[in-house]
Design a protein around this motif. Structure first.
Motif, PDB file in Angstrom:
ATOM      1  N   TYR A 147       0.825  -1.205   0.000  1.00 58.70           N
ATOM      2  CA  TYR A 147       0.000   0.000   0.000  1.00 58.70           C
ATOM      3  C   TYR A 147       0.858   1.253   0.000  1.00 58.70           C
ATOM      4  O   TYR A 147       1.823   1.357   0.750  1.00 58.70           O
ATOM      5  CB  TYR A 147      -0.920  -0.013   1.230  1.00 58.70           C
ATOM      6  N   GLU A 148       0.500   2.207  -0.824  1.00 62.51           N
ATOM      7  CA  GLU A 148       1.170   3.507  -0.872  1.00 62.51           C
ATOM      8  C   GLU A 148       0.408   4.449   0.059  1.00 62.51           C
ATOM      9  O   GLU A 148      -0.614   4.993  -0.328  1.00 62.51           O
ATOM     10  CB  GLU A 148       1.181   4.062  -2.299  1.00 62.51           C
ATOM     11  N   GLY A 149       0.888   4.606   1.266  1.00 62.01           N
ATOM     12  CA  GLY A 149       0.240   5.458   2.251  1.00 62.01           C
ATOM     13  C   GLY A 149       0.395   4.844   3.632  1.00 62.01           C
ATOM     14  O   GLY A 149       1.235   3.968   3.855  1.00 62.01           O
ATOM     15  N   ASN A 150      -0.434   5.300   4.573  1.00 61.86           N
ATOM     16  CA  ASN A 150      -0.406   4.796   5.947  1.00 61.86           C
ATOM     17  C   ASN A 150      -1.387   3.642   6.086  1.00 61.86           C
ATOM     18  O   ASN A 150      -2.437   3.626   5.463  1.00 61.86           O
ATOM     19  CB  ASN A 150      -0.757   5.905   6.936  1.00 61.86           C
ATOM     20  N   LEU A 151      -1.030   2.689   6.970  1.00 53.55           N
ATOM     21  CA  LEU A 151      -1.817   1.467   7.122  1.00 53.55           C
ATOM     22  C   LEU A 151      -2.097   1.226   8.600  1.00 53.55           C
ATOM     23  O   LEU A 151      -1.197   1.322   9.430  1.00 53.55           O
ATOM     24  CB  LEU A 151      -1.025   0.293   6.533  1.00 53.55           C
ATOM     25  N   VAL A 152      -3.357   0.914   8.920  1.00 56.12           N
ATOM     26  CA  VAL A 152      -3.746   0.523  10.279  1.00 56.12           C
ATOM     27  C   VAL A 152      -4.345  -0.870  10.194  1.00 56.12           C
ATOM     28  O   VAL A 152      -5.300  -1.106   9.453  1.00 56.12           O
ATOM     29  CB  VAL A 152      -4.772   1.509  10.891  1.00 56.12           C
ATOM     30  N   ILE A 153      -3.767  -1.802  10.963  1.00 58.09           N
ATOM     31  CA  ILE A 153      -4.281  -3.166  11.048  1.00 58.09           C
ATOM     32  C   ILE A 153      -4.853  -3.327  12.446  1.00 58.09           C
ATOM     33  O   ILE A 153      -4.116  -3.284  13.435  1.00 58.09           O
ATOM     34  CB  ILE A 153      -3.162  -4.197  10.767  1.00 58.09           C
ATOM     35  N   ASN A 154      -6.169  -3.481  12.545  1.00 55.72           N
ATOM     36  CA  ASN A 154      -6.842  -3.524  13.845  1.00 55.72           C
ATOM     37  C   ASN A 154      -6.707  -4.871  14.548  1.00 55.72           C
ATOM     38  O   ASN A 154      -7.134  -5.002  15.689  1.00 55.72           O
ATOM     39  CB  ASN A 154      -8.317  -3.158  13.691  1.00 55.72           C
ATOM     40  N   GLY A 155      -6.122  -5.845  13.902  1.00 58.59           N
ATOM     41  CA  GLY A 155      -5.934  -7.171  14.490  1.00 58.59           C
ATOM     42  C   GLY A 155      -4.498  -7.622  14.350  1.00 58.59           C
ATOM     43  O   GLY A 155      -3.575  -6.877  14.682  1.00 58.59           O
ATOM     44  N   TYR A 158       2.639 -14.034   5.694  1.00 59.03           N
ATOM     45  CA  TYR A 158       2.173 -12.913   4.876  1.00 59.03           C
ATOM     46  C   TYR A 158       3.178 -11.761   4.886  1.00 59.03           C
ATOM     47  O   TYR A 158       3.934 -11.581   5.838  1.00 59.03           O
ATOM     48  CB  TYR A 158       0.797 -12.435   5.344  1.00 59.03           C
ATOM     49  N   ASP A 159       3.161 -10.980   3.798  1.00 59.01           N
ATOM     50  CA  ASP A 159       4.024  -9.807   3.647  1.00 59.01           C
ATOM     51  C   ASP A 159       3.152  -8.560   3.682  1.00 59.01           C
ATOM     52  O   ASP A 159       2.129  -8.491   3.002  1.00 59.01           O
ATOM     53  CB  ASP A 159       4.769  -9.844   2.312  1.00 59.01           C
ATOM     54  N   VAL A 160       3.607  -7.567   4.464  1.00 63.60           N
ATOM     55  CA  VAL A 160       2.894  -6.295   4.558  1.00 63.60           C
ATOM     56  C   VAL A 160       3.889  -5.184   4.267  1.00 63.60           C
ATOM     57  O   VAL A 160       4.949  -5.115   4.892  1.00 63.60           O
ATOM     58  CB  VAL A 160       2.284  -6.098   5.964  1.00 63.60           C
ATOM     59  N   TYR A 161       3.552  -4.319   3.315  1.00 63.35           N
ATOM     60  CA  TYR A 161       4.393  -3.168   2.996  1.00 63.35           C
ATOM     61  C   TYR A 161       3.510  -1.936   2.891  1.00 63.35           C
ATOM     62  O   TYR A 161       2.440  -1.969   2.296  1.00 63.35           O
ATOM     63  CB  TYR A 161       5.144  -3.353   1.667  1.00 63.35           C
ATOM     64  N   ALA A 162       3.971  -0.834   3.478  1.00 61.18           N
ATOM     65  CA  ALA A 162       3.312   0.465   3.311  1.00 61.18           C
ATOM     66  C   ALA A 162       4.394   1.521   3.189  1.00 61.18           C
ATOM     67  O   ALA A 162       5.394   1.482   3.913  1.00 61.18           O
ATOM     68  CB  ALA A 162       2.391   0.778   4.478  1.00 61.18           C
ATOM     69  N   SER A 163       4.203   2.456   2.281  1.00 59.63           N
ATOM     70  CA  SER A 163       5.201   3.511   2.087  1.00 59.63           C
ATOM     71  C   SER A 163       5.219   4.501   3.251  1.00 59.63           C
ATOM     72  O   SER A 163       6.221   5.162   3.472  1.00 59.63           O
ATOM     73  CB  SER A 163       4.931   4.248   0.779  1.00 59.63           C
ATOM     74  N   SER A 215       6.430 -10.855   7.398  1.00 59.46           N
ATOM     75  CA  SER A 215       7.330  -9.750   7.056  1.00 59.46           C
ATOM     76  C   SER A 215       6.524  -8.463   7.004  1.00 59.46           C
ATOM     77  O   SER A 215       5.545  -8.376   6.265  1.00 59.46           O
ATOM     78  CB  SER A 215       7.983 -10.029   5.705  1.00 59.46           C
ATOM     79  N   VAL A 216       6.938  -7.460   7.796  1.00 63.54           N
ATOM     80  CA  VAL A 216       6.250  -6.176   7.840  1.00 63.54           C
ATOM     81  C   VAL A 216       7.282  -5.080   7.604  1.00 63.54           C
ATOM     82  O   VAL A 216       8.283  -5.005   8.312  1.00 63.54           O
ATOM     83  CB  VAL A 216       5.544  -5.953   9.199  1.00 63.54           C
ATOM     84  N   GLU A 217       7.032  -4.236   6.594  1.00 61.54           N
ATOM     85  CA  GLU A 217       7.961  -3.156   6.276  1.00 61.54           C
ATOM     86  C   GLU A 217       7.209  -1.849   6.108  1.00 61.54           C
ATOM     87  O   GLU A 217       6.255  -1.766   5.339  1.00 61.54           O
ATOM     88  CB  GLU A 217       8.745  -3.468   5.005  1.00 61.54           C
ATOM     89  N   ALA A 218       7.669  -0.823   6.827  1.00 65.67           N
ATOM     90  CA  ALA A 218       7.074   0.514   6.757  1.00 65.67           C
ATOM     91  C   ALA A 218       8.124   1.498   6.259  1.00 65.67           C
ATOM     92  O   ALA A 218       9.273   1.451   6.686  1.00 65.67           O
ATOM     93  CB  ALA A 218       6.581   0.951   8.134  1.00 65.67           C
ATOM     94  N   GLY A 219       7.705   2.399   5.378  1.00 61.39           N
ATOM     95  CA  GLY A 219       8.599   3.459   4.947  1.00 61.39           C
ATOM     96  C   GLY A 219       8.838   4.473   6.050  1.00 61.39           C
ATOM     97  O   GLY A 219       9.883   5.110   6.113  1.00 61.39           O
ATOM     98  N   GLY A 220       7.856   4.612   6.948  1.00 59.67           N
ATOM     99  CA  GLY A 220       7.942   5.537   8.082  1.00 59.67           C
ATOM    100  C   GLY A 220       8.067   4.787   9.393  1.00 59.67           C
ATOM    101  O   GLY A 220       8.919   3.923   9.549  1.00 59.67           O
ATOM    102  N   GLN A 221       7.171   5.100  10.346  1.00 60.52           N
ATOM    103  CA  GLN A 221       7.172   4.498  11.679  1.00 60.52           C
ATOM    104  C   GLN A 221       6.414   3.175  11.668  1.00 60.52           C
ATOM    105  O   GLN A 221       5.477   3.009  10.904  1.00 60.52           O
ATOM    106  CB  GLN A 221       6.478   5.426  12.687  1.00 60.52           C
ATOM    107  N   LEU A 222       6.794   2.279  12.581  1.00 64.72           N
ATOM    108  CA  LEU A 222       6.103   0.996  12.734  1.00 64.72           C
ATOM    109  C   LEU A 222       5.783   0.792  14.205  1.00 64.72           C
ATOM    110  O   LEU A 222       6.672   0.863  15.053  1.00 64.72           O
ATOM    111  CB  LEU A 222       6.981  -0.149  12.213  1.00 64.72           C
ATOM    112  N   THR A 223       4.500   0.546  14.510  1.00 66.70           N
ATOM    113  CA  THR A 223       4.056   0.301  15.881  1.00 66.70           C
ATOM    114  C   THR A 223       3.319  -1.028  15.928  1.00 66.70           C
ATOM    115  O   THR A 223       2.400  -1.253  15.141  1.00 66.70           O
ATOM    116  CB  THR A 223       3.100   1.419  16.365  1.00 66.70           C
ATOM    117  N   VAL A 224       3.740  -1.906  16.852  1.00 66.48           N
ATOM    118  CA  VAL A 224       3.075  -3.197  17.052  1.00 66.48           C
ATOM    119  C   VAL A 224       2.667  -3.259  18.522  1.00 66.48           C
ATOM    120  O   VAL A 224       3.523  -3.389  19.399  1.00 66.48           O
ATOM    121  CB  VAL A 224       3.989  -4.386  16.686  1.00 66.48           C
ATOM    122  N   ALA A 225       1.371  -3.185  18.797  1.00 67.89           N
ATOM    123  CA  ALA A 225       0.873  -3.078  20.165  1.00 67.89           C
ATOM    124  C   ALA A 225       1.153  -4.312  21.016  1.00 67.89           C
ATOM    125  O   ALA A 225       1.486  -4.191  22.185  1.00 67.89           O
ATOM    126  CB  ALA A 225      -0.627  -2.786  20.156  1.00 67.89           C
TER     127      ALA A 225
END
Length: 167
Positions: free
Chosen positions: A40-48, A54-59, A72-82
């Motif tokens: 995804y090109e943008g910010n991503l919120v995963i509520n679960g 699975y692979d997750v990428y957001a710019s 695999s989780v990759e963020a172009g900016g900040q990454l928060t995992v609760a």
């Protein structure tokens, strides 16, 4: 009808009450068989959760309100995992900015900024700036932990003979 709409921003397009809206944030429940991999090109919120394989990428920034399994989780900016990361030796967290995660277990983690966690167990963790391990547990046990400036933790190593490398 031949009408063309052009947005000023990249994002998620939706039709709400007859109006077209573009949001810079995509919200999804879980990353699993129902969604597949996310790019995804943008910010991503995963509520679960992000489930195994699975692979997750957001710019932009990624916020995960659950936990991450061996994914695999990759963020172009900040990454928060609760709720933390159970990498099972294969999981990857990567961010161009900072990473805030409750715990890291059996994962490869890399941040362009700092990393903040309550505990790090048997993981390979690299931060360009600093690594802060504090909170109720505050320990680093096993694995390789590297930071460009500072590593701050209550306890480093273990009486159980697990190799813990700090740089």
């Amino acid at each position: 009808d031949g009408t063309e709409l052009i947005s000023d921003i990249d994002g998620h397009v939706s039709l709400v009450n007859g109006s077209v809206t573009v949001s810079g944030v995509l919200e999804i429940v879980n990353v699993d068989v129902s969604t597949g991999n996310i790019n995804y090109e943008g910010n991503l919120v995963i509520n679960g959760n992000v489930t195994t394989g699975y692979d997750v990428y957001a710019s932009g920034d990624i916020e995960i309100k659950g936990l991450v399994e061996s994914a695999s989780v990759e963020a172009g900016g900040q990454l928060t995992v609760a709720k933390g990361m159970n990498g099972m030796g294969k999981g990857i967290l990567k961010a161009g900015g900072n990473i805030v995660v409750k715990y890291i277990n059996g994962a490869n983690v890399e941040a362009g900024g700092y990393i903040h966690s309550e505990c790090i167990i048997n993981s390979c963790v690299n931060a360009r700036d600093k690594i802060v391990v504090e909170g109720r547990k505050g320990f680093i046990t096993g694995g390789n932990v590297r930071a460009g400036k500072v590593i701050d933790a209550k306890t480093i190593g273990s009486d159980m003979g697990v190799d813990t490398m700090i740089e």
